[in-house]
Structures are given as C-alpha cells and as structure tokens.
Design a protein around this motif. Structure first.
Motif, PDB file in Angstrom:
ATOM      1  N   GLN A  29    -100.626  12.919  52.214  1.00  0.00           N
ATOM      2  CA  GLN A  29    -100.367  12.879  53.657  1.00  0.00           C
ATOM      3  C   GLN A  29    -101.283  13.837  54.397  1.00  0.00           C
ATOM      4  O   GLN A  29    -101.826  13.503  55.450  1.00  0.00           O
ATOM      5  CB  GLN A  29     -98.900  13.235  53.914  1.00  0.00           C
TER       6      GLN A  29
ATOM      7  N   GLY B 258     -95.014  10.987  62.884  1.00  0.00           N
ATOM      8  CA  GLY B 258     -94.435  11.087  61.554  1.00  0.00           C
ATOM      9  C   GLY B 258     -94.047  12.510  61.159  1.00  0.00           C
ATOM     10  O   GLY B 258     -93.177  12.700  60.314  1.00  0.00           O
TER      11      GLY B 258
ATOM     12  N   THR C 147     -90.393  12.516  61.969  1.00  0.00           N
ATOM     13  CA  THR C 147     -89.490  11.647  61.217  1.00  0.00           C
ATOM     14  C   THR C 147     -89.700  11.756  59.708  1.00  0.00           C
ATOM     15  O   THR C 147     -88.880  11.256  58.943  1.00  0.00           O
ATOM     16  CB  THR C 147     -89.711  10.179  61.603  1.00  0.00           C
TER      17      THR C 147
ATOM     18  N   ASP D 262     -92.175  10.299  58.198  1.00  0.00           N
ATOM     19  CA  ASP D 262     -93.021   9.174  57.789  1.00  0.00           C
ATOM     20  C   ASP D 262     -94.471   9.504  58.141  1.00  0.00           C
ATOM     21  O   ASP D 262     -94.923   9.193  59.235  1.00  0.00           O
ATOM     22  CB  ASP D 262     -92.609   7.900  58.531  1.00  0.00           C
ATOM     23  N   ILE D 263     -95.168  10.127  57.209  1.00  0.00           N
ATOM     24  CA  ILE D 263     -96.514  10.584  57.508  1.00  0.00           C
ATOM     25  C   ILE D 263     -97.516   9.659  56.820  1.00  0.00           C
ATOM     26  O   ILE D 263     -97.315   9.301  55.657  1.00  0.00           O
ATOM     27  CB  ILE D 263     -96.693  12.044  57.036  1.00  0.00           C
TER      28      ILE D 263
ATOM     29  N   HIS E  90     -92.759   4.358  57.237  1.00  0.00           N
ATOM     30  CA  HIS E  90     -93.475   3.986  58.453  1.00  0.00           C
ATOM     31  C   HIS E  90     -94.777   4.755  58.635  1.00  0.00           C
ATOM     32  O   HIS E  90     -95.417   4.639  59.671  1.00  0.00           O
ATOM     33  CB  HIS E  90     -92.580   4.214  59.671  1.00  0.00           C
ATOM     34  N   GLY E  91     -95.147   5.569  57.639  1.00  0.00           N
ATOM     35  CA  GLY E  91     -96.347   6.398  57.803  1.00  0.00           C
ATOM     36  C   GLY E  91     -97.557   5.594  58.230  1.00  0.00           C
ATOM     37  O   GLY E  91     -98.196   5.886  59.241  1.00  0.00           O
TER      38      GLY E  91
ATOM     39  N   PHE F 250     -97.510   4.219  61.779  1.00  0.00           N
ATOM     40  CA  PHE F 250     -97.963   5.173  62.795  1.00  0.00           C
ATOM     41  C   PHE F 250     -99.479   5.266  62.816  1.00  0.00           C
ATOM     42  O   PHE F 250    -100.116   5.344  63.864  1.00  0.00           O
ATOM     43  CB  PHE F 250     -97.353   6.564  62.546  1.00  0.00           C
TER      44      PHE F 250
END
Lengths: 638, 207
Positions: free
Chosen positions: A83, A141, A144, A146-147, A165-166, A169
């Motif tokens: 990430q 992210g 949240t 999500d990165i 969802h990374g 985004f």
C-alpha cells in the motif's frame, strides 16, 4: 433557472467598475479564495496543495526506507508495504509533480506572455477544485483502511483482483485527476496560442511557455488513453467485464500497452516543465541569452512527438518478440538525442557567462547534473539485453528517481527560489536556501546512488524485506540515512519559506535582472497583472527594455528615466483605466463536487448494505449539471 | 494596436481564432484518442470470444452460430444519425441568416434525430441482452457495449446541449451574433457522427 439569465446589454465603464467592486466585496476572506478565478491565486493553491502531498508522499517514502534499512525488518507487513509504495508512487506523480507544474503554469504563463489571465478563468478554477477533490478521494482509503495496493502502474489482472476498495479509490481517483489535468491542458494551449501580447510571436515566447505548450498537448492526448484503460479496468472490477480476463479471451498485456502508451508521454509531462524552468533560470544567472533557443524549442517539440513511440521499452520482458524490442530500443535511443541537445544548450548558456551563483541557479545546475545521470542510466535501459537484466530491480528505481527527483523536483525548486519574490514581494533567504540545496543534493545522492549498485547486485523492486548475506545491507543503510538527510533539507526549506513570507528581505520588481515580461510588473503583481498590455519587440523583452548597445557595441544599461520597464501602475489606476476582470464564481467548485459524489456511489453501491450509495451517482450527475448550467448562465465579466 | 483586455467583447486573439472554438477543436483532438483507444481494444479482441453470441456468422468445431448483428436495422439508425448532421448544418445556416424560427425548427429536428438514434441503440442493446450478450458474457460483449455505449453517451450529451440551445432560443437568447454557441455544438455533433461512421465500419461491417 430563468431568473439566473443575466441582462445582455452593454454596460458603461462606470457600471462595470462598480459591478467589479460590488462583486469583489461579496466575497471576502476564505470565500474570496473559494470563488477566485485569478490565475495567481489558483497557482498558489495548486502549489500549496502539491507541497502538502509532497510531504505526505515523502513520509510514505520514509516508511519504505526505514523498513528496508536493515534485513528482515518488520516495521510494516507485506500488505502495508504494498500500500505504501503504491501510494508513494501515485502521490508523487499525480499529486506532486503534475500539480506543482500546474502551479507554475498558472502563476507564470499569463505573466510571461503579457496577459491578464488565462483564456478560461473559471475552467481554471474547476481544474484546481477537481484536482483537490480527486486527490482527497484517492487518499480516502487512509480513513477506511481500503488503501490502493497494486502499484502506481496498476497492472492487470492484479488490479482487477485486488480485494477491498483500495484500487477503486485509485482508479476513480485517477479518473477525476485526469479530468483536472485535461481541463488545464486545454486552457493553457488556448491561453498560449491566443492570448499572447501584441508582438510576441511564437519564437519570441520564453522557453518555459514553449515547454508548457508541449506538455499541455501531451496531457490532452495522453490522458485519454489512461482514462480508457481505467474505464476498462472499472468495467472489469464493477461489472465483471473481460477486458483483462484471459479466461474469457481478454489479455492483461493490453493494460500494459494502454498504460505505457499514456505512461511514457507522462514522463515528459513530468520533466518538460522543469526543463522549461531551468531554461529560464540559466540565462538570467549567466547573464546571457539562452544558447541555441530554436534548438531547445525544437528539441522539446521533438521529445513530445517521439515520446509516443517508445512505450514498449517498459515491456521488453513481456515477450513482444525481438523485432518489436529492437524497434522500441532504437526509438528510445533516438529520444535521448533531443534531450542531449538540450543539455548541451544549457551548458552552452553557462559557458562564458558572468555567473551569479544564487540559489535558483544552484538548483537549476543541480537539475541538469542529476538529470544527466538519470538520462545515462535511461540509455542503458534502451539496450534490450541490458534491460532484461535490470527489469524490476533497484537499478530502475535509481533511474527514475534521478530523472523525477533529480530532474523534475530540483527543477521545480529552482523555480520556487526564482519566482518566490514575484508573488510575495519578499526574497527567500539565500543563505538558508544554499543550506537547503547542499543538504538536498547530498541527501538525494546518498539515497538514490546506492540503488544503482543494489539493482546490479540483483535486489528486486517492490519487496518488503530481504534476507541477510545478499550484499545489500550497507547500500540500503546508506540509502536510508540519505532519506533522512532529504527530510532534514525539507525542514530547512519550510523554515526558509515561512520565515521569508513574514520577514524576508523586500524584493524589487526585478531582483534577478530578469529577461522576461513578469519582471516588468510589480511584486506581487496587481490582480490585472499589466496596467497596459505590453507590446513585445524581442525575445527576452524585459532585458531589451533595460539594455542597449552603445556605439562601440558594448552593452549598457538604458539610463534611468528613459527606461520603460516598470510602469507606473498607481497612475494607471488613478486614471480609472477600465480593466475588465473576470468575476469570481463558485460554480466551478459546485461542478467539481459532483465528480467525487459519483465516484463514491460507484465505489460502494455494490457492497452489502451499500444501497445508500446508489443515489449518490444520479445526485452527483445533478450537482455536476447544476454547476455547469450555473457556470454557463452567469455573467463571466463586466 | 489598441490595448484591449481579454474579458472585453470582440477581443482579437493572437491566432484570430475564437478562444472557445480553439478549445472545442482541442477537445475533439483529445476525443480522437478516447475513441481510438476503445476502437483499438475492440479490434484487438475481434474474433477472440470463446462464448456465443458472436457478432457475425461463425462456425466453431462444426457448430454454426448465426451472427447477432442486424446490419439493415443498424444501417437505418446510422442513416438517421447522419441525417442529423444535415439538419445541424441547416440550423446553423438559418441562425447565421438570423432566421431564428427556422433555426429553432432545425435544432429540434437534430435533437429528435439524435433521440431516435439513441432509441435504436436502446432497442439493439435490449435485443442483444435477451440473446445472452452482456458486458461479462464474453470479450466481445465487453468491448461492444463499452465502445458503443461510450458513443451513445456522447450522443446523449449532444442531445442535452441541443435541447439547452433550443430553450435558449425560446427565451430569445440565441441570436445571429451568438451563433458561435450553435456552431460549437455543431462541431461536437458532427464529430460524434463521424466517429459513428468509423464504429459502424469497423465494428459492424468488417467481418
């Protein structure tokens, strides 16, 4: 909507001025920034935002360097490492170098071509707000968890299959940022082609303006390609389409082709503005015209063209076959020629000049020197067998940091030191600036030079840790120490910047004895820039207004009083000189807000309990349309 | 040369080309790359689908599959879209002659032809969907729907622009001095038409 339609009748000068004052009085404080359409304010906002992201991207880099300082460390786990390097690359390219260049386009283009603003001031504000919101969306992210984690290049099918969802985004964030870049690209092309002061023919334009023009063309033609690639990725992720799905006839390699067909022009989008800045600074501080101006300009244009024919050198190891590899190897070597031409012209500019070794010049020369190193390692990548060895090693990491940090970032810093006084009316401290330069130069080379060795010793990129006994320990430790030196140099810079805004030495309109039009107006410039639109008679117009040749052919200064460089702006204002400026507007921001709304809706609506997100999509479209219609129907000036 | 400000009406530009017109040409240049990338994707994946329905008549392992395209139907809707370019030209010509009433009629006609085309596309999409072609069914489905849908979205945006101009006209704001608004809409509209000729040829006609 009917009531919003303005009266379309000619207004008198007096009415216009009253209107202007009235409008200006409507927006005060923070709102005057939110509604601004002034290219200088937008430029400042771009610059500050980009610098904040530079610090964030820098912190991400520090985590990477701390993790890799020694073998077998576990400061971050592998997923977090993925990430962080994904966000580091994405941030530095899309949220730092591109918008920092956009900041310079905004600040400098109208001043250097003798215009009062850009061609489409509200579109310009829209570009900034879309950039800001896209950047925040891309970084959402962090809240949240999500990165994005599939690398800044988002290779399929990893980016399709990435969980959470990374990558949503990442993908939608880049889509939003692309809209911002393209809107800016259109705006600056029209501004440069259409808004030049009388007499400023194309070949009297400063080189920075030329490079902005080439960059803007690259932006409007390259961003569509990644937009479509991301579009296809979005269909694969959201609707199970098959673009990159080999099970159903798709081909993950298509992603690489589309990505790099964008990605290689993109690297010139990143470096050409810095090259333009350096091409302004070297002549000023060598006190000589740029050596071989047409060659520098045509080299820039040529780079813009050839940049489209080299993308597959990122893909030599994907099995394109020998003929394709050979062709792209040769085209990559050819593009080194115009780049080399520029470097020789810069050296020719310095040669025999009476050099004033100020901070902007230090950074500019640093840029040229570091870029040469990065350029040379780049040429080694054009040699296909050599590239097979270097692919995905730290040698590549060394290469692109030498061109992007050593090249673009050094060039952008030289621009900051050069033009700071134009917008603040104060000088950055030269002494602290020199400390910043030497620390940054030392830190940069300490960090990235060992990467060449690491790469040649076989250390792969994107690994979160490595075992002992590979011979990589010392180089990694040196690199980490260097990263801390760079961080220290940034603290020095920030201290200098903040201190100089408050207490810096007062700057004259023309502290460096500059050569271009921005030095003929006060620092900071009035909102309308030029009280009277200048008439341009020569390349380096400002210099020609200050100096003439005497009978013996020596260059002498035009006697005081006879010079007409700095006009009396107060006098012009007192005459009630009728300057019609574009009116502030909040509709660009409203339109921009619609985009992340749509993106949030798309990201979340398929989740369990994600029903709340679905209405965001049509709502975002409505907000976007309200912004656009309001924008179309409000009066733009007078 | 007189010193004029950019905001002033009738400002002469360095190239002599109006700012907004230049912007539109640049936008269309970048649109070429949008559509170019999608068409390239379609052509790359042509014939790579492994699951029916297929675009054209295909025989795989002795089994014959009839093609999904209805060329006569799409030819008619293509003709409708091309005719809308004619009405667009007539609208602009009428407005430039300051015949506002005729201009309004032609603008509305253009929008209606555009809507007819979109209706045809909606019908075609529904038919294909019932025959089992979806975005996820095959690589043909993905490339077909995304490319033609992207074009259809452009037509829809064009219709929205035309209807906005029509409303402007109703309020008396679309005059011969402001015909540039219509001219820009026309440039966009013709571009979208030309792109359809490319799509119709490469996607529907060439087997």
């Amino acid at each position: 909507m009917a009531s919003a339609i303005p009266e379309q009748r000619p207004v008198s000068i007096g009415e216009a001025l009253r209107g202007l004052r009235h409008e200006a009085a409507t927006y005060k404080g923070i709102l005057s920034w939110i509604a601004t359409v002034d290219h200088k304010r937008i430029g400042v906002m771009y610059g500050i935002t980009a610098f904040i992201f530079f610090l964030i991207g820098g912190l991400e880099a520090m985590v990477i360097r701390i993790q890799l300082a020694q073998p077998n460390q576990s400061v971050v786990d592998p997923q977090q490492y993925n990430q962080i390097f994904t966000m580091h690359g994405t941030t530095m390219i899309f949220l730092v170098v591109m918008p920092m260049s956009a900041a310079f386009f905004n600040l400098m283009v109208p001043l250097m071509i003798g215009a009062r603003d850009v061609a489409f001031p509200r579109l310009n504000a829209f570009s900034y707000w879309v950039f800001l919101l896209g950047a925040l969306f891309l970084n959402f992210g962090w809240i949240t968890g999500d990165i994005p984690d599939s690398g800044w290049f988002g290779y399929a099918p990893l980016s399709v299959q990435s969980l959470g969802h990374g990558m949503d985004f990442w993908m939608l964030g880049l889509q939003i940022l692309g809209i911002s870049s393209m809107a800016g690209g259109f705006n600056f092309i029209v501004t440069i082609l259409n808004m030049r002061a009388p007499g400023m023919s194309l070949f009297r334009m400063p080189v920075f303006i030329w490079m902005t023009l080439v960059t803007s063309f690259l932006i409007i033609l390259a961003m569509p390609v990644i937009t479509i690639a991301l579009f296809e990725l979005g269909f694969d992720r959201f609707f199970a389409a098959n673009f990159f799905n080999p099970e159903n006839g798709g081909d993950p390699l298509l992603w690489q082709h589309l990505f790099w067909l964008f990605g290689h022009p993109e690297v010139y989008i990143l470096i050409l503005p810095a090259m333009g800045i350096v091409s302004e600074i070297l002549p000023t501080f060598a006190r000589k015209p740029l050596f071989g101006y047409p060659f520098v300009v045509f080299s820039g244009i040529l780079i813009g063209f050839i940049g489209w024919g080299v993308w597959a050198h990122h893909m030599f190891t994907t099995g394109l076959g020998a003929p394709a590899n050979a062709a792209f190897g040769v085209s990559t070597m050819i593009i080194a020629v115009p780049t080399g031409v520029k470097i020789f012209n810069w050296l020719g500019t310095l040669w025999g000049g009476s050099i004033h070794l100020a901070t902007p010049l230090l950074f500019a020369v640093g840029m040229v020197a570091m870029f040469i190193i990065g350029g040379l390692s780049g040429v080694t990548h054009a040699v296909v067998p050599s590239d097979f060895q270097q692919q995905d090693t730290y040698y590549v990491v060394a290469h692109f940091h030498y061109v992007l940090f050593g090249g673009a970032i050094f060039g952008l810093f030289s621009g900051i030191y050069y033009w700071f006084s134009k917008f603040t009316g104060r000088m950055l401290s030269e002494g602290i600036g020199k400390v910043h330069f030497w620390l940054m130069l030392a830190g940069f080379n300490l960090t990235f030079f060992p990467h060449h060795m690491l790469g040649l010793l076989g250390m792969p990129r994107r690994i979160y840790s490595y075992p002992e006994g590979m011979g990589w320990d010392v180089y990694n430790m040196i690199s980490t120490v260097g990263a801390f030196v760079i961080a220290a140099s940034m603290l020095v810079f920030m201290f200098n910047f903040i201190r100089s805004i408050k207490r810096g030495r007062r700057a004259s309109a023309d502290p460096w004895d500059g050569r271009t039009l921005e030095w003929t107006i006060p620092s900071p410039p009035p909102p309308y820039n030029f009280a009277t639109i200048p008439v341009v008679h020569a390349r380096d117009e400002a210099w020609h207004r200050k100096y003439v040749e005497d009978d013996q052919g020596r260059i002498v200064r035009v006697p005081a009083g006879a010079e007409h460089d700095v006009e009396s702006h107060e006098a012009a204002g007192a005459e009630g000189h009728h300057i019609h400026m574009p009116l502030p507007s909040i509709f660009p921001l409203i339109a921009a807000i619609g985009l992340p709304m749509i993106a949030f809706g798309l990201t979340y609506y398929q989740d369990t309990h994600g029903e709340w997100a679905l209405p965001l999509i049509p709502a975002g479209v409505v907000v976007l349309l309200i912004g656009i219609f309001g924008w179309g129907l409000e009066p733009e000036a007078e | 040369m007189q010193h004029v400000t950019p905001a002033e009406h009738g400002m002469e530009t360095s190239t002599g080309l109006d700012n907004r017109k230049l912007l539109m040409w640049l936008f269309l240049a970048s649109e070429c790359l949008f559509f170019g990338s999608l068409v390239a994707t379609y052509l790359l994946y042509k014939g790579r689908s492994t699951t029916p329905p297929f675009p054209h008549d295909t025989t795989i392992a002795g089994v014959e599959y009839s093609g999904i395209y209805d060329i006569p139907f799409t030819s008619v809707s293509s003709f409708v879209l091309l005719m809308s370019s004619l009405t667009m030209v007539l609208a602009l010509a009428a407005l430039q002659r300051d015949n506002r009433r005729a201009a309004q009629v032609w603008i509305l006609a253009t929008a209606l032809l555009g809507i007819t085309f979109l209706a045809g596309q909606a019908f075609e999409f529904t038919e294909f969907y019932h025959e089992g072609l979806t975005v996820s069914s095959s690589v043909f489905g993905s490339t077909f729907f995304v490319l033609t849908g992207f074009h259809g979205t452009h037509v829809a945006v064009g219709v929205l622009i035309l209807l906005s101009l029509f409303v402007m006209g109703l309020r008396g704001r679309l005059t011969s001095e402001r015909s540039l608004n219509l001219e820009l809409a026309g440039l966009y509209w013709h571009f979208v038409d030309v792109v359809w000729i490319v799509i119709f040829t490469f996607v529907y006609l060439i087997q």
